[in-house]
Scaffold this motif. Sequence first.
Motif, PDB file in Angstrom:
ATOM      1  N   VAL A  42       0.859  -1.185   0.000  1.00  0.00           N
ATOM      2  CA  VAL A  42       0.000   0.000   0.000  1.00  0.00           C
ATOM      3  C   VAL A  42       0.898   1.238   0.000  1.00  0.00           C
ATOM      4  CG1 VAL A  42      -1.780   1.293   1.250  1.00  0.00           C
ATOM      5  CG2 VAL A  42      -1.795  -1.222   1.283  1.00  0.00           C
ATOM      6  N   VAL A  43       0.712   2.114  -0.972  1.00  0.00           N
ATOM      7  CA  VAL A  43       1.486   3.353  -1.052  1.00  0.00           C
ATOM      8  C   VAL A  43       0.590   4.506  -0.610  1.00  0.00           C
ATOM      9  CG1 VAL A  43       2.870   4.869  -2.510  1.00  0.00           C
ATOM     10  CG2 VAL A  43       2.780   2.411  -2.991  1.00  0.00           C
ATOM     11  N   THR A  44       1.107   5.306   0.305  1.00  0.00           N
ATOM     12  CA  THR A  44       0.300   6.367   0.902  1.00  0.00           C
ATOM     13  C   THR A  44       1.057   7.685   0.936  1.00  0.00           C
ATOM     14  OG1 THR A  44      -0.797   7.055   2.962  1.00  0.00           O
ATOM     15  CG2 THR A  44       1.101   5.628   3.186  1.00  0.00           C
ATOM     16  N   LYS A  45       0.316   8.774   1.065  1.00  0.00           N
ATOM     17  CA  LYS A  45       0.929  10.103   1.193  1.00  0.00           C
ATOM     18  C   LYS A  45       1.365  10.394   2.625  1.00  0.00           C
ATOM     19  CE  LYS A  45      -1.484  12.419  -2.613  1.00  0.00           C
ATOM     20  NZ  LYS A  45      -2.441  13.494  -2.960  1.00  0.00           N
ATOM     21  N   ASP A  46       1.003   9.525   3.549  1.00  0.00           N
ATOM     22  CA  ASP A  46       1.295   9.739   4.971  1.00  0.00           C
ATOM     23  C   ASP A  46       2.803   9.718   5.220  1.00  0.00           C
ATOM     24  OD1 ASP A  46       1.261   9.943   7.681  1.00  0.00           O
ATOM     25  OD2 ASP A  46       0.504   7.925   8.064  1.00  0.00           O
ATOM     26  N   HIS A  47       3.335  10.834   5.728  1.00  0.00           N
ATOM     27  CA  HIS A  47       4.772  10.925   5.992  1.00  0.00           C
ATOM     28  C   HIS A  47       5.128  10.627   7.451  1.00  0.00           C
ATOM     29  CE1 HIS A  47       5.254  12.508   2.001  1.00  0.00           C
ATOM     30  NE2 HIS A  47       4.478  13.541   2.258  1.00  0.00           N
ATOM     31  N   ASP A  48       4.125  10.484   8.295  1.00  0.00           N
ATOM     32  CA  ASP A  48       4.396  10.271   9.725  1.00  0.00           C
ATOM     33  C   ASP A  48       4.971   8.883   9.986  1.00  0.00           C
ATOM     34  OD1 ASP A  48       3.452  12.800  10.297  1.00  0.00           O
ATOM     35  OD2 ASP A  48       1.392  12.108  10.621  1.00  0.00           O
ATOM     36  N   HIS A  49       4.538   7.898   9.206  1.00  0.00           N
ATOM     37  CA  HIS A  49       5.017   6.523   9.372  1.00  0.00           C
ATOM     38  C   HIS A  49       5.504   6.026   8.017  1.00  0.00           C
ATOM     39  CE1 HIS A  49       3.275   6.433  13.379  1.00  0.00           C
ATOM     40  NE2 HIS A  49       2.161   6.918  12.864  1.00  0.00           N
ATOM     41  N   PRO A  50       6.801   6.190   7.716  1.00  0.00           N
ATOM     42  CA  PRO A  50       7.328   5.809   6.385  1.00  0.00           C
ATOM     43  C   PRO A  50       7.084   4.346   6.020  1.00  0.00           C
ATOM     44  CG  PRO A  50       8.944   7.104   7.596  1.00  0.00           C
ATOM     45  CD  PRO A  50       7.846   6.774   8.566  1.00  0.00           C
ATOM     46  N   VAL A  51       7.154   3.459   7.033  1.00  0.00           N
ATOM     47  CA  VAL A  51       6.934   2.026   6.782  1.00  0.00           C
ATOM     48  C   VAL A  51       6.138   1.437   7.936  1.00  0.00           C
ATOM     49  CG1 VAL A  51       8.014  -0.205   6.352  1.00  0.00           C
ATOM     50  CG2 VAL A  51       9.165   1.866   5.576  1.00  0.00           C
ATOM     51  N   PHE A  52       5.077   0.697   7.596  1.00  0.00           N
ATOM     52  CA  PHE A  52       4.264   0.011   8.607  1.00  0.00           C
ATOM     53  C   PHE A  52       3.925  -1.369   8.064  1.00  0.00           C
ATOM     54  CE2 PHE A  52       0.092  -1.190  10.344  1.00  0.00           C
ATOM     55  CZ  PHE A  52       0.373  -1.134  11.702  1.00  0.00           C
ATOM     56  N   THR A  53       4.147  -2.413   8.865  1.00  0.00           N
ATOM     57  CA  THR A  53       3.972  -3.788   8.396  1.00  0.00           C
ATOM     58  C   THR A  53       3.083  -4.586   9.342  1.00  0.00           C
ATOM     59  OG1 THR A  53       6.159  -3.760   7.358  1.00  0.00           O
ATOM     60  CG2 THR A  53       5.183  -5.918   7.753  1.00  0.00           C
ATOM     61  N   LYS A  54       2.238  -5.431   8.745  1.00  0.00           N
ATOM     62  CA  LYS A  54       1.418  -6.371   9.514  1.00  0.00           C
ATOM     63  C   LYS A  54       1.472  -7.738   8.839  1.00  0.00           C
ATOM     64  CE  LYS A  54      -2.203  -3.931  12.081  1.00  0.00           C
ATOM     65  NZ  LYS A  54      -3.671  -3.825  12.259  1.00  0.00           N
ATOM     66  N   HIS A  55       1.415  -8.796   9.661  1.00  0.00           N
ATOM     67  CA  HIS A  55       1.407 -10.166   9.143  1.00  0.00           C
ATOM     68  C   HIS A  55       0.073 -10.839   9.454  1.00  0.00           C
ATOM     69  CE1 HIS A  55       6.089 -10.499   9.205  1.00  0.00           C
ATOM     70  NE2 HIS A  55       5.628  -9.719   8.259  1.00  0.00           N
ATOM     71  N   TYR A  56      -0.393 -11.669   8.504  1.00  0.00           N
ATOM     72  CA  TYR A  56      -1.664 -12.379   8.658  1.00  0.00           C
ATOM     73  C   TYR A  56      -1.471 -13.855   8.292  1.00  0.00           C
ATOM     74  CZ  TYR A  56      -3.599  -7.625   8.409  1.00  0.00           C
ATOM     75  OH  TYR A  56      -3.869  -6.296   8.624  1.00  0.00           O
ATOM     76  N   ILE A  57      -2.350 -14.708   8.815  1.00  0.00           N
ATOM     77  CA  ILE A  57      -2.339 -16.124   8.430  1.00  0.00           C
ATOM     78  C   ILE A  57      -3.775 -16.615   8.354  1.00  0.00           C
ATOM     79  CG2 ILE A  57      -2.124 -16.966  10.812  1.00  0.00           C
ATOM     80  CD1 ILE A  57      -0.289 -19.218   9.565  1.00  0.00           C
ATOM     81  N   CYS A  58      -4.051 -17.431   7.329  1.00  0.00           N
ATOM     82  CA  CYS A  58      -5.390 -18.002   7.159  1.00  0.00           C
ATOM     83  C   CYS A  58      -5.238 -19.375   6.511  1.00  0.00           C
ATOM     84  CB  CYS A  58      -6.250 -17.088   6.284  1.00  0.00           C
ATOM     85  SG  CYS A  58      -7.902 -17.747   5.962  1.00  0.00           S
ATOM     86  N   LYS A  59      -5.585 -20.417   7.255  1.00  0.00           N
ATOM     87  CA  LYS A  59      -5.496 -21.787   6.743  1.00  0.00           C
ATOM     88  C   LYS A  59      -4.112 -22.093   6.171  1.00  0.00           C
ATOM     89  CE  LYS A  59     -10.420 -21.819   5.618  1.00  0.00           C
ATOM     90  NZ  LYS A  59     -11.433 -21.909   4.517  1.00  0.00           N
ATOM     91  N   ASP A  60      -3.104 -21.775   6.958  1.00  0.00           N
ATOM     92  CA  ASP A  60      -1.704 -22.032   6.601  1.00  0.00           C
ATOM     93  C   ASP A  60      -1.184 -21.162   5.449  1.00  0.00           C
ATOM     94  OD1 ASP A  60      -1.413 -23.978   8.576  1.00  0.00           O
ATOM     95  OD2 ASP A  60      -2.193 -25.550   7.243  1.00  0.00           O
ATOM     96  N   ILE A  61      -1.964 -20.202   5.029  1.00  0.00           N
ATOM     97  CA  ILE A  61      -1.509 -19.264   3.998  1.00  0.00           C
ATOM     98  C   ILE A  61      -1.086 -17.968   4.688  1.00  0.00           C
ATOM     99  CG2 ILE A  61      -2.187 -17.871   1.994  1.00  0.00           C
ATOM    100  CD1 ILE A  61      -4.090 -20.135   1.233  1.00  0.00           C
ATOM    101  N   LYS A  62       0.153 -17.553   4.429  1.00  0.00           N
ATOM    102  CA  LYS A  62       0.698 -16.358   5.083  1.00  0.00           C
ATOM    103  C   LYS A  62       0.607 -15.155   4.153  1.00  0.00           C
ATOM    104  CE  LYS A  62       4.769 -18.120   5.695  1.00  0.00           C
ATOM    105  NZ  LYS A  62       6.198 -18.202   6.078  1.00  0.00           N
ATOM    106  N   ALA A  63       0.280 -14.011   4.737  1.00  0.00           N
ATOM    107  CA  ALA A  63       0.221 -12.764   3.967  1.00  0.00           C
ATOM    108  C   ALA A  63       0.862 -11.651   4.785  1.00  0.00           C
ATOM    109  CB  ALA A  63      -1.227 -12.411   3.630  1.00  0.00           C
ATOM    110  N   ALA A  64       1.485 -10.723   4.083  1.00  0.00           N
ATOM    111  CA  ALA A  64       2.113  -9.571   4.738  1.00  0.00           C
ATOM    112  C   ALA A  64       1.582  -8.288   4.112  1.00  0.00           C
ATOM    113  CB  ALA A  64       3.628  -9.631   4.614  1.00  0.00           C
ATOM    114  N   LEU A  65       1.259  -7.338   4.947  1.00  0.00           N
ATOM    115  CA  LEU A  65       0.810  -6.021   4.496  1.00  0.00           C
ATOM    116  C   LEU A  65       1.917  -5.014   4.763  1.00  0.00           C
ATOM    117  CD1 LEU A  65      -1.443  -3.897   3.702  1.00  0.00           C
ATOM    118  CD2 LEU A  65      -1.980  -3.819   6.161  1.00  0.00           C
ATOM    119  N   HIS A  66       2.355  -4.320   3.714  1.00  0.00           N
ATOM    120  CA  HIS A  66       3.374  -3.278   3.853  1.00  0.00           C
ATOM    121  C   HIS A  66       2.764  -1.947   3.430  1.00  0.00           C
ATOM    122  CE1 HIS A  66       6.652  -6.178   4.446  1.00  0.00           C
ATOM    123  NE2 HIS A  66       6.100  -6.891   3.472  1.00  0.00           N
ATOM    124  N   ILE A  67       2.670  -1.029   4.369  1.00  0.00           N
ATOM    125  CA  ILE A  67       2.192   0.321   4.064  1.00  0.00           C
ATOM    126  C   ILE A  67       3.416   1.232   4.012  1.00  0.00           C
ATOM    127  CG2 ILE A  67       0.677   2.212   4.763  1.00  0.00           C
ATOM    128  CD1 ILE A  67      -0.945   0.157   6.356  1.00  0.00           C
TER     129      ILE A  67
END
Length: 288
Positions: free
Chosen positions: A43-68
């Motif tokens: 996710v690309v954002t105009k927000d300059h307060d947090h240059p990088v923000f990451t979250k990890h998810y899992i669903c039925k052994d499938i892993k996903a990562a969110l990078h803002i």
Amino acid sequence: MEDILRPIYQERASSPSTLGVLLIKKDANSSTLTDTFDYILLVVTKDHDHPVFTKHYICKDIKAALHIVSEEQLQEWLLLGSNRKVVEWIYNGKVLFDRNEYMQELKQELKEFPFYGRKIKMGMEFAKLIRRYMDGKAFFEKKHYLDAYNHIVHSLHHLARLEIIEQGIFPEITVWNQVKHIEPQIYKLYEELVYSEESLEKRLELLFLASEFLIFSRTEAGTQHFIEVMKSKNEVWTISELMNEPKLKYYSVDLGVMLEYLIEKKLVDVVMEETKGQEVYHRYYKAT
């Protein structure tokens, strides 16, 4: 899986500061591209307060990562080449949300690779190349062959990236695969260093001789941005002025060693000015 991730990225897409969202799926041949995760949401954002923000998810052994990532941080990564996976993500990612065609224009920009951005990147790669080459040569002369080997491998890597950038292509993670087709001579040097059955000392000796010519032949292109900046403002520069010049900030700790190389190759002149001390001079610099 895209349906499962939809609530996550739709929440981000609803924010007025979000510029775009990409989905990257793990490649069966290269799990490292997504850091072993099955899916990446960028996710690309105009927000300059947090240059990088990451979250990890899992669903039925499938892993996903969110990078803002902020737009400013993303542009810095692209310029400095300090996060090469992001280039691959932008190239290969599926656009899930695109405000005012931001992501499509970014994809197109990477393909076209504007020349001004190329000149800066070439300058940075050349400065790193000179740093590694000079350090490697110093270790070689002291017979510290393993340390010399480490530095010369890195210098060849920067030489390869420099060649790729000069051809108007963004360096990928698999840089040697790229340069093999673009400039086989550089690839052959790398092969000889790594796979030759000669002694390490002999391999390094031959490589330093061959590298000298290859580096010199790319000096004009690699230093174009640096020389242009020197000529555009002051006729004579102090080292402090060069190090604090905003257009040269990306050269960082490699600026000094590249400057000395340019003096050696007579592309920069040293201008001396007397100080109050006897036979002590200020040392200034001027592009020839």
